[in-house]
Write a protein that holds these residues in place. Structure first.
Motif, PDB file in Angstrom:
ATOM      1  N   ARG A  38       0.914  -1.210   0.040  1.00 49.75           N
ATOM      2  CA  ARG A  38      -0.150  -0.294  -0.014  1.00 49.75           C
ATOM      3  C   ARG A  38       0.881   1.168  -0.153  1.00 49.75           C
ATOM      4  O   ARG A  38       1.943   1.168   0.523  1.00 49.75           O
ATOM      5  N   GLN A  39       0.159   2.342  -0.463  1.00 54.18           N
ATOM      6  CA  GLN A  39       0.922   3.631  -0.447  1.00 54.18           C
ATOM      7  C   GLN A  39       0.033   4.757  -0.299  1.00 54.18           C
ATOM      8  O   GLN A  39      -0.826   4.955  -0.850  1.00 54.18           O
ATOM      9  N   ALA A  40       0.521   5.266   0.905  1.00 54.17           N
ATOM     10  CA  ALA A  40      -0.601   6.531   1.135  1.00 54.17           C
ATOM     11  C   ALA A  40       0.105   7.620   0.572  1.00 54.17           C
ATOM     12  O   ALA A  40       1.274   7.961   0.401  1.00 54.17           O
ATOM     13  N   PRO A  41      -0.847   8.827   0.641  1.00 56.50           N
ATOM     14  CA  PRO A  41      -0.379  10.043  -0.045  1.00 56.50           C
ATOM     15  C   PRO A  41       1.082  10.476   0.755  1.00 56.50           C
ATOM     16  O   PRO A  41       0.996  10.881   1.980  1.00 56.50           O
ATOM     17  N   GLY A  42       1.913  11.058  -0.203  1.00 54.32           N
ATOM     18  CA  GLY A  42       3.277  11.431   0.589  1.00 54.32           C
ATOM     19  C   GLY A  42       4.077  10.234   1.176  1.00 54.32           C
ATOM     20  O   GLY A  42       5.126  11.055   1.914  1.00 54.32           O
ATOM     21  N   LYS A  43       3.777   9.153   1.306  1.00 54.16           N
ATOM     22  CA  LYS A  43       4.553   8.310   1.903  1.00 54.16           C
ATOM     23  C   LYS A  43       5.203   7.075   1.210  1.00 54.16           C
ATOM     24  O   LYS A  43       4.557   7.101  -0.172  1.00 54.16           O
ATOM     25  N   GLU A  44       6.095   6.481   1.293  1.00 53.99           N
ATOM     26  CA  GLU A  44       6.635   5.357   0.474  1.00 53.99           C
ATOM     27  C   GLU A  44       5.830   4.270   0.535  1.00 53.99           C
ATOM     28  O   GLU A  44       4.937   3.928   1.603  1.00 53.99           O
ATOM     29  N   ARG A  45       5.871   3.189  -0.417  1.00 53.87           N
ATOM     30  CA  ARG A  45       5.162   2.100  -0.630  1.00 53.87           C
ATOM     31  C   ARG A  45       5.460   1.172   0.842  1.00 53.87           C
ATOM     32  O   ARG A  45       6.678   1.148   0.929  1.00 53.87           O
ATOM     33  N   GLU A  46       4.270   0.430   0.985  1.00 55.25           N
ATOM     34  CA  GLU A  46       4.760  -0.309   2.277  1.00 55.25           C
ATOM     35  C   GLU A  46       4.181  -1.626   2.205  1.00 55.25           C
ATOM     36  O   GLU A  46       3.255  -1.819   1.621  1.00 55.25           O
ATOM     37  N   LYS A  63       3.642  -8.216   7.427  1.00 52.79           N
ATOM     38  CA  LYS A  63       4.386  -7.137   8.162  1.00 52.79           C
ATOM     39  C   LYS A  63       3.743  -7.484   9.624  1.00 52.79           C
ATOM     40  O   LYS A  63       2.549  -7.232   9.783  1.00 52.79           O
ATOM     41  N   ASP A  64       4.537  -7.227  10.531  1.00 55.84           N
ATOM     42  CA  ASP A  64       4.094  -7.335  11.864  1.00 55.84           C
ATOM     43  C   ASP A  64       3.016  -6.605  12.402  1.00 55.84           C
ATOM     44  O   ASP A  64       2.270  -7.105  13.062  1.00 55.84           O
ATOM     45  N   SER A  65       2.883  -5.310  12.049  1.00 57.27           N
ATOM     46  CA  SER A  65       1.834  -4.462  12.274  1.00 57.27           C
ATOM     47  C   SER A  65       0.561  -4.734  11.685  1.00 57.27           C
ATOM     48  O   SER A  65      -0.616  -4.174  11.983  1.00 57.27           O
ATOM     49  N   MET A  66       0.602  -5.770  10.705  1.00 59.94           N
ATOM     50  CA  MET A  66      -0.896  -6.141  10.062  1.00 59.94           C
ATOM     51  C   MET A  66      -1.338  -7.325  10.569  1.00 59.94           C
ATOM     52  O   MET A  66      -2.393  -7.584  10.304  1.00 59.94           O
ATOM     53  N   LYS A  67      -0.702  -8.004  11.283  1.00 61.76           N
ATOM     54  CA  LYS A  67      -0.978  -9.218  12.020  1.00 61.76           C
ATOM     55  C   LYS A  67      -2.231  -8.870  12.768  1.00 61.76           C
ATOM     56  O   LYS A  67      -2.391  -7.985  13.805  1.00 61.76           O
ATOM     57  N   GLY A  68      -3.174 -10.121  12.462  1.00 61.11           N
ATOM     58  CA  GLY A  68      -4.278  -9.776  13.486  1.00 61.11           C
ATOM     59  C   GLY A  68      -5.598  -9.093  12.978  1.00 61.11           C
ATOM     60  O   GLY A  68      -6.736  -9.468  13.073  1.00 61.11           O
ATOM     61  N   VAL A  95      -3.662   3.668  -1.519  1.00 60.38           N
ATOM     62  CA  VAL A  95      -3.835   2.656  -2.525  1.00 60.38           C
ATOM     63  C   VAL A  95      -3.204   1.652  -2.416  1.00 60.38           C
ATOM     64  O   VAL A  95      -1.928   1.415  -1.938  1.00 60.38           O
ATOM     65  N   TYR A  96      -3.769   0.442  -2.586  1.00 57.89           N
ATOM     66  CA  TYR A  96      -3.405  -0.887  -2.508  1.00 57.89           C
ATOM     67  C   TYR A  96      -3.131  -1.649  -3.548  1.00 57.89           C
ATOM     68  O   TYR A  96      -3.975  -1.540  -4.491  1.00 57.89           O
ATOM     69  N   PHE A  97      -1.965  -2.166  -3.704  1.00 54.92           N
ATOM     70  CA  PHE A  97      -1.231  -2.875  -4.904  1.00 54.92           C
ATOM     71  C   PHE A  97      -1.049  -4.369  -4.598  1.00 54.92           C
ATOM     72  O   PHE A  97      -0.748  -4.656  -3.521  1.00 54.92           O
TER      73      PHE A  97
END
Length: 123
Positions: A38-46, A63-68, A95-97
């Motif tokens: 995903r990529q939020a406005p003004g941020k790097e793709r994650e 990604k650890d923060s997405m678990k659960g 935006v999710y890719f």
């Protein structure tokens, strides 16, 4: 070549859920791992999550923060990978890719990318 098309994005209130789909066509899909980013406005793709092909045991990687909250799955007969997203928050707006690569499910090294689908979470 592998072609990827995302769908399922939209506007949802905080605390709601969405299920994104990534439909693949082209080469044999079973040998490919698929990742969601995903990529939020003004941020790097994650990196969000990835799933290996059935020939690699369909193992998953988050990604650890997405678990659960997020769950990745695939239906190989449909050449489709899903991302179930629950308890969405405004910071999930992006935006999710989806992307594909041969071999193991990892957070990088993807060769093929879709065009993306917008997810907007309102507070």
């Amino acid at each position: 070549q592998v072609q990827l098309v995302e769908s399922g994005g939209g506007l949802v209130q905080a605390g709601g859920s969405l299920r994104l789909s990534c439909a693949a066509s082209g080469r044999t899909f079973n040998n490919y791992a698929v990742g969601w980013f995903r990529q939020a406005p003004g941020k790097e793709r994650e990196f969000v999550a990835a799933i290996a092909g059935p020939w690699s045991g369909s193992s998953t990687y988050y990604k650890d923060s997405m678990k659960g909250r997020f769950t990745i799955s695939r239906v190989n007969a449909k050449n489709t990978v899903y991302l179930q997203m629950n308890s969405l928050q405004p910071e999930d707006t992006a935006v999710y890719f989806c992307a594909a690569k041969e071999g193991a499910a990892r957070p990088s090294g993807y060769d093929y990318w879709g065009q993306g689908t917008q997810v907007t979470v309102s507070s």
